[in-house]
Scaffold this motif. Structure first.
Motif, PDB file in Angstrom:
ATOM      1  N   PRO A   1     106.599 -21.182 -28.579  1.00 27.30           N
ATOM      2  CA  PRO A   1     106.562 -22.709 -27.505  1.00 27.30           C
ATOM      3  C   PRO A   1     106.294 -23.880 -28.291  1.00 27.30           C
ATOM      4  O   PRO A   1     105.543 -23.725 -29.449  1.00 27.30           O
ATOM      5  CB  PRO A   1     105.421 -22.119 -26.599  1.00 27.30           C
ATOM      6  N   THR A   2     106.754 -24.810 -27.925  1.00 26.55           N
ATOM      7  CA  THR A   2     106.760 -26.305 -28.554  1.00 26.55           C
ATOM      8  C   THR A   2     105.472 -26.751 -28.062  1.00 26.55           C
ATOM      9  O   THR A   2     105.314 -28.174 -28.186  1.00 26.55           O
ATOM     10  CB  THR A   2     107.824 -27.166 -28.341  1.00 26.55           C
ATOM     11  N   GLY A   3     104.493 -26.157 -27.241  1.00 30.73           N
ATOM     12  CA  GLY A   3     103.412 -26.921 -26.456  1.00 30.73           C
ATOM     13  C   GLY A   3     102.822 -25.696 -25.460  1.00 30.73           C
ATOM     14  O   GLY A   3     103.287 -24.787 -25.280  1.00 30.73           O
ATOM     15  N   SER A   4     101.699 -26.245 -24.947  1.00 31.40           N
ATOM     16  CA  SER A   4     100.927 -25.395 -24.048  1.00 31.40           C
ATOM     17  C   SER A   4     101.750 -24.927 -22.683  1.00 31.40           C
ATOM     18  O   SER A   4     101.425 -24.175 -22.011  1.00 31.40           O
ATOM     19  CB  SER A   4      99.638 -25.918 -23.579  1.00 31.40           C
ATOM     20  N   HIS A   5     102.836 -25.838 -22.535  1.00 30.49           N
ATOM     21  CA  HIS A   5     103.724 -25.365 -21.247  1.00 30.49           C
ATOM     22  C   HIS A   5     104.189 -24.064 -21.294  1.00 30.49           C
ATOM     23  O   HIS A   5     104.618 -23.355 -20.337  1.00 30.49           O
ATOM     24  CB  HIS A   5     104.780 -26.508 -21.108  1.00 30.49           C
TER      25      HIS A   5
END
Length: 716
Positions: free
Chosen positions: A383-387
Motif C-alpha cells: 500500500p502507498t498509504g494507510s488507505h
C-alpha cells in the motif's frame, strides 16, 4: 481405384486444426510478431487513456452549497493554538490525546480511546496472506513498553439508522509532532465540528486521530482490526486498564465512563485519509496528491477518485496530482517514442477522424510516467498509504496529501487554505452520504495515467494477451518434435494426424515427458525451499542485509546441488532441450495465468521479462546455424538471461523509479524483506514463477544439445 476413392471421401480436418498446425509450423515468426505487438500495445496505452466520468448518479458532487465557512476556519485556528500549547508540554502523547478527546466531547459527540502496540513484522510462511493485523499483546501492570493512543470521535447521523459510517482519518506523530501535522488535526477537527451540527447526515461520521509514531499504516490497521475483530476478555477491569489505558489517559468526571469502552459505528461506506505535507516554495497554487494503491494491486472504486478530483479542481481550485516516475519525465528515449506515436496518430486521424491517437508529446510523456508508477505500485503489492488498511476490509479509501504554497506564519493564506480544504472534505462526505449502497458502478481494475484519465481492464489486458498468445503454440510445436513445415494434408497421408498419442508412442515420448516433468518438479521444489529460507535467516541475531543475502545465496546453491544429487540433473536424465523448454513454457503459462488473477500488474511486468526469455531461449551449442545468426542468438540469450535474474530486475526497477542505478546484493535482501513483511503476492511470484523459469532457461542455454539416438538411427 478403391484406395483413391477412400482418400477422396476422408474428411478434412477442421479449420481451427489447420490454423493451429500452420501457426505451430511458423511458431518463431508468430512469437516475434506477438511479442513485438504486445510491447507496442503497452507503449500505446497512454494514447488510449479515457477521461474519467461519474458512473453513480447519486453522488452528484458539488450540487449543494458548502456549509464550511470562515467561522469554522477560525475554530480550526483556535484548536491549532490549543493543541500546539499542549504538544509543547506533552509527554508520550497522552496530553494531546486528552486534549483532542475533550474537544470532541465539547461538541457533544461520542469519544473513546484505542491503545495499541507496534506491529512486529517478521516473515511467517504459514500466515503469508493474512492482513497486517496488529497482534495486541496485553502487558502486565507497570510495563514500560511504549504504546500508541488513537482518539476516536463519532457523530451519530440524525437521519440515519446507524448501519453505515464514513471514516475520516488524520495521522499525527505524538512523539515528534510537526507544525503541518497540527494543521492537519485542526482541519480534521473543524470538519468534524461542522458535521456534528449537520442535519443532512444519513451516515455516521467517525474521525480517527491516528497516532502514527509507529507508522500511519500501523495505527489505522490496529484500529480497524479491533473494529472488525473485537477482543473479549474475562475481566472488565483488565480490559479498561491494560488494553485501552483509560485510567491512565483520562481524568474526567464519573459521567465519562464511556471513554473506557471501544465504540463502533456502522459498516464503513468509504474512508478518507488526509494530511498536510511540507510547504512548497514554488507553484502557482496549492496542490493535492492522491494515493490509491492498496495491497496486491487493489484499487478503490474509480468513482471515489472522480468525486475528489471534480471537487478539488472545479470547486476549490486545487491542482490534483498522482505519483509519477520522475526519471521518465526527463527521458529522451520516451520523448522520441512520443513523437513517433504523435506523427503516426496524426496520419491515422486524417484517414479516419474517429482514431484519436495523436496525443501531444508532453501529455504522452507525463501519462507514461504516471502509468509506469501506477503499474509499479500495483505490482509491488504494498500500500502507498494507510488507505490500504481499509481495502483489506473491502472499504473504498483514498489518501490525500495537501501541499500548500504559503508560509506557515501567513495567517490569511492559512485561513483561506483551511476554508478550501474543509469544503473539499465536506463535499466528499456529502457525496458519499448520498449513496444508498456501496460503490459498485465504476471500475475497480484500472491504471491511472493522470488524475482525470484512466485505462480500464478491457484495454490494458490486450498487451498481456498478445504476450501470452504464443506460449501454447510454441509449446505444442516443441512437444511435437517433428518437421512442422508439413501441411495437414501430408500428415493425413502419413496417417499421423490422429493426435499427440501417436507421437509419444512412436518416439518413446511418454518416458521423455516424465523426465521433463521430473526436472520441473525438482526445480519447483527448490524454489519453494528457497522462498522459505528467509524465515530461518531472520532468526540470526545482528545480521546485516549483505550477510543475510550471502547466506541465502549459499544455502540456495547447496540445496540445488543436493536435489540434483538425489533426483539427478537434467543433463544426466537425457532430456531433450525441446521437451525441457516446452515444459518450462507450460509452467510459465499456468503461473502467469494464476498471477493475473491475484495481481494483474505483477503478471504484466513479469510477462515482459519472462515470456521473451522463455520463447527465444535456445542451446548456445546448437548446430546448423551460420556465424552471424548464432552470434546474435548468443548475445540476445545472454542479455535476456542476465536481465531476467531477480537482482538485476530489482536494479532496473530501482533505476526507473528512483533514478539510482547503483545497488548491491544487500539491497535485494532489503527488497525481499519489504515484500514479505507486507505479505505481497509479488514475493511468491518471484520465487515460484520467475526464479524457476530463469533457472530452466539457464538449463536450456547450457544444454549439451546431443542428438537423440532415434534421430541418429533414422539418419543412418
Amino acid at each position: 481405384m478403391k484406395s483413391l476413392a477412400k482418400q477422396d471421401t476422408q474428411p478434412r480436418p477442421r479449420l481451427i486444426v489447420r490454423l493451429g498446425v500452420f501457426l505451430a509450423s511458423h511458431h518463431i515468426l508468430f512469437s516475434v510478431i506477438c511479442c513485438s505487438a504486445g510491447i507496442i500495445a503497452l507503449f500505446l496505452l497512454p494514447s488510449l487513456a479515457k477521461n474519467t466520468y461519474l458512473s453513480e448518479n447519486a453522488l452528484i458532487p458539488g450540487s449543494a452549497n458548502p456549509l464550511f465557512s470562515t467561522e469554522d476556519g477560525i475554530e480550526a485556528n483556535r484548536f491549532m493554538k490549543g493543541i500546539e500549547a499542549v504538544a509543547g508540554d506533552s509527554i508520550g502523547g497522552i496530553d494531546m490525546a486528552n486534549f483532542i478527546a475533550q474537544q470532541i466531547e465539547d461538541l457533544g459527540a461520542e469519544v473513546c480511546y484505542h491503545k495499541f502496540l507496534p506491529h512486529s513484522k517478521h516473515f511467517h510462511p504459514l500466515k503469508f496472506f493474512t492482513s497486517m493485523t496488529n497482534d495486541m499483546a496485553i502487558q502486565p501492570n507497570g510495563s514500560d513498553i511504549n504504546f500508541g493512543i488513537n482518539t476516536i470521535g463519532i457523530v451519530r447521523a440524525p437521519r440515519g439508522d446507524g448501519k453505515e459510517a464514513i471514516v475520516l482519518v488524520t495521522p499525527y506523530n505524538s512523539q515528534r509532532v510537526q507544525s503541518n501535522e497540527l494543521l492537519s488535526l485542526a482541519l480534521g477537527f473543524s470538519v468534524f465540528s461542522l458535521l456534528s451540527r449537520a442535519a443532512w447526515l444519513s451516515k455516521d461520521v467517525v474521525w480517527l486521530s491516528a497516532d502514527s509514531q509507529f507508522g500511519e499504516y500501523a495505527a489505522v490497521s490496529a484500529w480497524l482490526n479491533q473494529y472488525h475483530n473485537p477482543v473479549f476478555l474475562s475481566h472488565t477491569v483488565t480490559l479498561d486498564t491494560k488494553m485501552y489505558g483509560a485510567n491512565h489517559i483520562y481524568d474526567g468526571s464519573s459521567e465519562n465512563k464511556g471513554f473506557k469502552t471501544f465504540k463502533r459505528a456502522g459498516t464503513m461506506a468509504a474512508a478518507l485519509i488526509f494530511k498536510i505535507g511540507e510547504t512548497r516554495r514554488y507553484g502557482d497554487r496549492d496542490s493535492v496528491m492522491m494515493y490509491a494503491e492498496a495491497s496486491n494491486g487493489q484499487m478503490p472504486n474509480l468513482d471515489l477518485l472522480n468525486v475528489i478530483h471534480y471537487l478539488a479542481v472545479h470547486r476549490q481550485g486545487f491542482r490534483v496530482n498522482v505519483a509519477a516516475f520522475s526519471s521518465l519525465l526527463s527521458s529522451a528515449w520516451l520523448r522520441v517514442i512520443a513523437e513517433i506515436f504523435h506523427t503516426l496518430g496524426s496520419v491515422l486521424r486524417k484517414i479516419n477522424p474517429d482514431w484519436k491517437l495523436d496525443i501531444v508529446v508532453p501529455d504522452y510523456v507525463e501519462g507514461a510516467a504516471n502509468l509506469a508508477n501506477s503499474i509499479y505500485n500495483q505490482a509491488l503489492g504494498v500500500p502507498t498509504g494507510s488507505h490500504g488498511a481499509f481495502r483489506d476490509y473491502q472499504v473504498d479509501a483514498v489518501s490525500l496529501e495537501f501541499s500548500p504554497t504559503f508560509h506557515v506564519k501567513n495567517e490569511n493564506a492559512k485561513s483561506l487554505f483551511l476554508l478550501r480544504g474543509g469544503r473539499l472534505i465536506e463535499g466528499v462526505v456529502r457525496s458519499v452520504n448520498n449513496l444508498l449502497e456501496k460503490f459498485h458502478q465504476s471500475f475497480f481494475l484500472y491504471f491511472l495515467t493522470a488524475p482525470s484519465k484512466f485505462i480500464s481492464v478491457g484495454v490494458y489486458m490486450i498487451p498481456f494477451a498478445l504476450l501470452l498468445a504464443p506460449l501454447p503454440i510454441v509449446a505444442a510445436a516443441l512437444a511435437d518434435g517433428r518437421n512442422m513445415e508439413k501441411t495437414v494434408d501430408e500428415l493425413i497421408d502419413d496417417n499421423k494426424a490422429d493426435g499427440i498419442t501417436d507421437i509419444l508412442q512412436s518416439k518413446g515420448g511418454s518416458w521423455k515427458w516424465l523426465q521433463a516433468a521430473k526436472v520441473l518438479f525438482v526445480i519447483q521444489l527448490w524454489a519453494v525451499l528457497v522462498s522459505l529460507i528467509p524465515y530461518y535467516i531472520t532468526q540470526i541475531p545482528d545480521s546485516t542485509p549483505l550477510q543475510s543475502a550471502l547466506i541465502w545465496i549459499v544455502l540456495s546453491v547447496v540445496i540445488l546441488i543436493a536435489l540434483y544429487v538425489i533426483f539427478g540433473s537434467p543433463y544426466s536424465a537425457g532430456v531433450e532441450w525441446k521437451l525441457l523448454k516446452a515444459t518450462m513454457i507450460t509452467s510459465i503459462s499456468i503461473g502467469l495465468g494464476l498471477m493475473s488473477i491475484i495481481n494483474f500488474a505483477t503478471a504484466q511486468l513479469g510477462a515482459l521479462i519472462v515470456i521473451p526469455m522463455s520463447l527465444f531461449s535456445r542451446p548456445l551449442k546448437a548446430s546448423g546455424m551460420s556465424f552471424l545468426p548464432r552470434a546474435v542468438l548468443l548475445a540476445s540469450n545472454v542479455a535476456i538471461a542476465v536481465l531476467g535474474f531477480p537482482p538485476a530486475m530489482l536494479l532496473i526497477m530501482k533505476g526507473l523509479s528512483k533514478g539510482s542505478w547503483i545497488g548491491d546484493i544487500g539491497d535485494f535482501w532489503v527488497w525481499m524483506e519489504f515484500l514479505w513483511e507486507w505479505s505481497s503476492a509479488t514475493y511468491l511470484y518471484i520465487f515460484l514463477v520467475h526464479l524457476p523459469c530463469w533457472l530452466l532457461c539457464i538449463h536450456v542455454l547450457l544444454h549439451p544439445c546431443h542428438q537423440p539416438a532415434e534421430a541418429k538411427m533414422k539418419q543412418e
